[in-house]
Write a protein that holds these residues in place. Structure first.
Motif, short mmCIF file in Angstrom:
data_model
loop_
_atom_site.label_atom_id
_atom_site.label_comp_id
_atom_site.label_asym_id
_atom_site.label_seq_id
_atom_site.Cartn_x
_atom_site.Cartn_y
_atom_site.Cartn_z
N SER A 45 -53.63 38.92 60.37
CA SER A 45 -52.03 40.28 59.52
C SER A 45 -52.71 41.82 59.26
O SER A 45 -53.68 41.46 58.14
N GLY A 46 -52.29 42.67 59.72
CA GLY A 46 -52.08 44.23 59.32
C GLY A 46 -53.76 44.62 59.85
O GLY A 46 -53.73 46.09 59.43
N ASP A 95 -52.47 53.41 64.50
CA ASP A 95 -51.91 54.52 63.16
C ASP A 95 -50.33 54.35 62.61
O ASP A 95 -49.91 54.60 61.38
N GLN A 96 -49.80 54.42 63.67
CA GLN A 96 -47.80 54.92 63.33
C GLN A 96 -47.54 53.25 63.00
O GLN A 96 -45.98 53.72 62.72
N ASP A 97 -48.30 52.66 62.87
CA ASP A 97 -47.39 51.23 63.14
C ASP A 97 -47.12 50.23 62.03
O ASP A 97 -48.66 50.82 60.85
N PRO A 98 -46.62 50.73 60.55
CA PRO A 98 -46.86 49.71 59.54
C PRO A 98 -46.80 48.35 59.35
O PRO A 98 -47.14 48.14 57.36
N SER A 99 -47.56 48.04 60.13
CA SER A 99 -47.82 46.29 59.76
C SER A 99 -48.97 46.63 59.92
O SER A 99 -49.76 45.47 59.49
N VAL A 100 -49.25 47.84 60.18
CA VAL A 100 -50.72 47.77 59.73
C VAL A 100 -51.38 49.08 59.43
O VAL A 100 -51.34 49.97 59.13
N GLY A 101 -52.68 48.39 58.37
CA GLY A 101 -53.27 48.84 57.30
C GLY A 101 -55.01 48.83 57.53
O GLY A 101 -55.46 50.04 56.62
N GLY A 113 -52.25 48.84 48.44
CA GLY A 113 -51.19 49.39 48.81
C GLY A 113 -51.46 50.65 49.92
O GLY A 113 -52.02 51.44 49.35
N GLN A 114 -50.48 50.45 51.08
CA GLN A 114 -51.19 51.64 52.26
C GLN A 114 -51.16 53.05 51.35
O GLN A 114 -52.38 54.11 51.68
N LEU A 115 -50.20 53.54 49.97
CA LEU A 115 -50.11 54.83 50.15
C LEU A 115 -51.66 54.84 49.51
O LEU A 115 -52.79 56.21 49.63
N ALA A 116 -51.88 54.53 48.70
CA ALA A 116 -53.41 54.84 47.67
C ALA A 116 -54.31 54.10 49.23
O ALA A 116 -55.47 55.68 48.42
N PRO A 164 -50.33 38.31 41.47
CA PRO A 164 -50.85 39.61 42.96
C PRO A 164 -49.66 40.21 43.27
O PRO A 164 -48.50 40.32 42.78
N PRO A 165 -49.80 41.90 43.49
CA PRO A 165 -48.93 42.80 43.56
C PRO A 165 -47.79 42.52 44.89
O PRO A 165 -49.04 41.91 45.52
N GLN A 166 -46.91 43.13 44.67
CA GLN A 166 -46.12 42.76 46.30
C GLN A 166 -45.78 44.45 46.25
O GLN A 166 -45.67 44.78 45.68
N TRP A 167 -46.83 44.85 47.33
CA TRP A 167 -46.98 46.39 47.89
C TRP A 167 -45.62 46.67 48.38
O TRP A 167 -45.66 45.90 49.46
N LEU A 168 -45.38 47.88 48.24
CA LEU A 168 -43.99 48.51 48.93
C LEU A 168 -44.12 49.94 50.02
O LEU A 168 -43.36 49.63 50.78
N ASN A 169 -45.30 50.18 49.82
CA ASN A 169 -45.88 51.15 50.59
C ASN A 169 -44.53 52.11 50.05
O ASN A 169 -44.75 52.70 51.57
N ALA A 170 -44.84 52.38 49.33
CA ALA A 170 -43.16 53.47 48.93
C ALA A 170 -43.69 54.31 47.49
O ALA A 170 -44.61 53.77 46.40
#
Length: 256
Positions: A15-16, A47-53, A199-202, A250-256
């Motif tokens: 996953s991811g 790269d554009q798929d939000p489910s891919v990290g 988290g994807q933003l970080a 554990p953190p629950q990342w929102l990617n926001a």
């Protein structure tokens, strides 16, 4: 996922995580324009798929990629390299899992990735000088950044191939992964899995900040890092990450 492609295989080992495998075994994964068209499409989709990290790129045991397709290059015009550097422009991290030959364009492709893990069989080189040319896909530049001027100059001007041990010692790759440790592709997927859990933003900000070190002076880079650091305090992920740390969960990342 791979049915639409002829020269690459695409899968989701975890996953991811997206795993892309170069698949021209009869020519040791020689890099051609049709292969890059497929690779760039698969990379762009991931790269554009939000489910891919994170993305893992690999080849075969014999060759990551033995170089450019010389038959195609012989009569090509000067524009044929235009689509070769797309991998370096992705937002999400790309991990190269290299076994066997990574020569010419194959070495350049590995150097475009963010992390390089290698098997003990990996061999890197820029042998273009033997064809009457020089590296054209970033080899002379990225190699100099990775190993320094003198070593890059030796590789570019002599065409010498270096071993996995030399590449690790020179800082060109992150580390060597043995079969006893599960193999390089498995380890690359594990590393990608760890990255994808963040988290994807970080993650993307961290990638951008490290890459900026190669384009900016130290003072400019420090300012860029500080601005990026401050910018992340405006995100929900920063609040969640620090709150989760304090609450020991554990953190629950929102990617926001």
């Amino acid at each position: 996922m791979s049915s639409q492609y002829e020269f690459i295989l695409v899968s989701r080992p975890h996953s991811g995580v997206v795993l892309i495998t170069l698949n021209r075994p009869k020519v040791l994964n020689a890099l051609s324009s049709p292969l890059f068209a497929e690779l760039n499409k698969a990379m762009s989709d991931a790269d554009q798929d939000p489910s891919v990290g994170a993305i893992v790129l690999t080849g075969s045991d014999r060759a990551f990629a033995a170089g450019g397709d010389i038959k195609e290059m012989k009569d090509a015009d000067y524009n044929f390299l235009d689509n070769w550097s797309f991998v370096s422009k992705l937002h999400k991290p790309v991990i190269a899992a290299v076994s066997g030959l990574a020569l010419g364009g194959g070495c350049e492709l590995a150097l475009m990735c963010d992390i390089i893990l290698v098997s003990p069989t990996a061999k890197f080189g820029q042998p273009e000088i033997n064809l009457g040319i020089i590296p054209g896909g970033g080899g002379s530049q990225r190699l100099a950044h990775a190993v320094g001027k003198s070593r890059a100059m030796e590789m570019v001007l002599t065409g010498r191939t270096i071993s996995a041990e030399e590449a690790e010692r020179w800082g060109m790759v992150s580390r060597i992964v043995t079969e006893a440790e599960g193999g390089v592709v498995k380890e690359a997927v594990t590393v990608a899995q760890v990255i994808a859990s963040k988290g994807q933003l970080a993650v993307q900000a961290g990638k951008e900040a490290v890459n900026a070190a190669f384009d900016l002076t130290l003072s400019e880079g420090l300012r860029f890092e500080r601005r990026t650091f401050h910018g992340l305090f405006a995100t929900k992920d920063q609040k969640e990450g620090m709150t989760a740390f304090i609450e020991k969960r554990p953190p629950q990342w929102l990617n926001a």
